[in-house]
Scaffold this motif. Structure first.
Motif, PDB file in Angstrom:
ATOM      1  N   ASP A  16       0.753  -1.217   0.115  1.00 35.15           N
ATOM      2  CA  ASP A  16      -0.075  -0.067  -0.217  1.00 35.15           C
ATOM      3  C   ASP A  16       0.711   1.288  -0.004  1.00 35.15           C
ATOM      4  O   ASP A  16       0.298   2.237   0.212  1.00 35.15           O
ATOM      5  N   ALA A  59       3.035   3.729  -2.293  1.00 32.55           N
ATOM      6  CA  ALA A  59       3.146   3.763  -3.619  1.00 32.55           C
ATOM      7  C   ALA A  59       4.473   3.959  -4.318  1.00 32.55           C
ATOM      8  O   ALA A  59       4.697   3.394  -4.964  1.00 32.55           O
ATOM      9  N   THR A 105       5.967   1.193  -6.921  1.00 33.57           N
ATOM     10  CA  THR A 105       6.652   1.522  -8.004  1.00 33.57           C
ATOM     11  C   THR A 105       8.073   0.957  -8.099  1.00 33.57           C
ATOM     12  O   THR A 105       8.507   0.586  -9.067  1.00 33.57           O
TER      13      THR A 105
END
Length: 187
Positions: free
Chosen positions: A162, A164, A168
């Motif tokens: 969770d 980000a 990535t």
């Protein structure tokens, strides 16, 4: 081409942040990449050539070898224990390096990532894992790295799946590993 990536986690702790990181890799694997989290490293006895005899290899070690042979690439998740690689991960590498000359790594692409409490995110352990798996026959992809520091703080309230930024970065590693596995298959 679909690529099977075997994920090995060097922490046995139920709440391991490295296990959570592996879960994030499974959840967010890009199309064409099937990240499979191996379960059972805790059940594998320490490597001993006396018990590594064809037909009598311990079941847990045989299961690991079977999963590794079915893999196109490997993704190791390593915490840092006393400045080095955890024994459970080193043991897996030892089992997969045998039998001599016919180990399961067999030039397959390998990436090593991880997270640790310290300020460097476990880079010493990850470097040791790269060294060991390279000697054992894996093709270590040196430019695919991810070391996440301060795991206890960073993931205190947020699962890596969770986060980000982590998703990535982790997806970039898996995508790169996928590309190397496809290139190896085409060669």
């Amino acid at each position: 081409m679909s690529v099977r990536i075997l994920a090995l986690v060097g922490s046995l702790r139920a709440g391991s942040h490295n296990r959570q990181l592996a879960e994030a890799a499974v959840k967010h694997a890009p199309a064409g990449a099937d990240v499979v989290l191996f379960e059972g490293l805790a059940d594998i006895p320490f490597y001993n050539e006396d018990i590594d005899v064809e037909g009598t290899v311990p079941a847990a070690a045989a299961k690991l070898r079977e999963a590794a042979r079915a893999a196109d690439a490997f993704l190791f998740f390593s915490p840092e224990y006393n400045g080095t690689i955890p024994a459970v991960l080193k043991n897996a590498i030892d089992w997969l390096s045998r039998p001599y000359g016919a180990g399961a790594f067999d030039g397959k692409p390998v990436a090593v990532v991880g997270t640790a409490f310290g300020q460097y995110g476990g880079v010493w352990a990850q470097d040791e894992a790269r060294k060991a798996v390279g000697i054992a026959g894996g093709k270590v992809i040196e430019d695919l790295k991810l070391s996440i520091p301060s795991s206890v703080v960073r993931f205190a309230e947020t699962h890596p799946a969770d986060d980000a930024e982590i998703v990535t970065q982790l997806t970039e590693v898996v995508t790169g590993l996928h590309g190397h596995a496809n290139a190896a298959a085409a060669a």
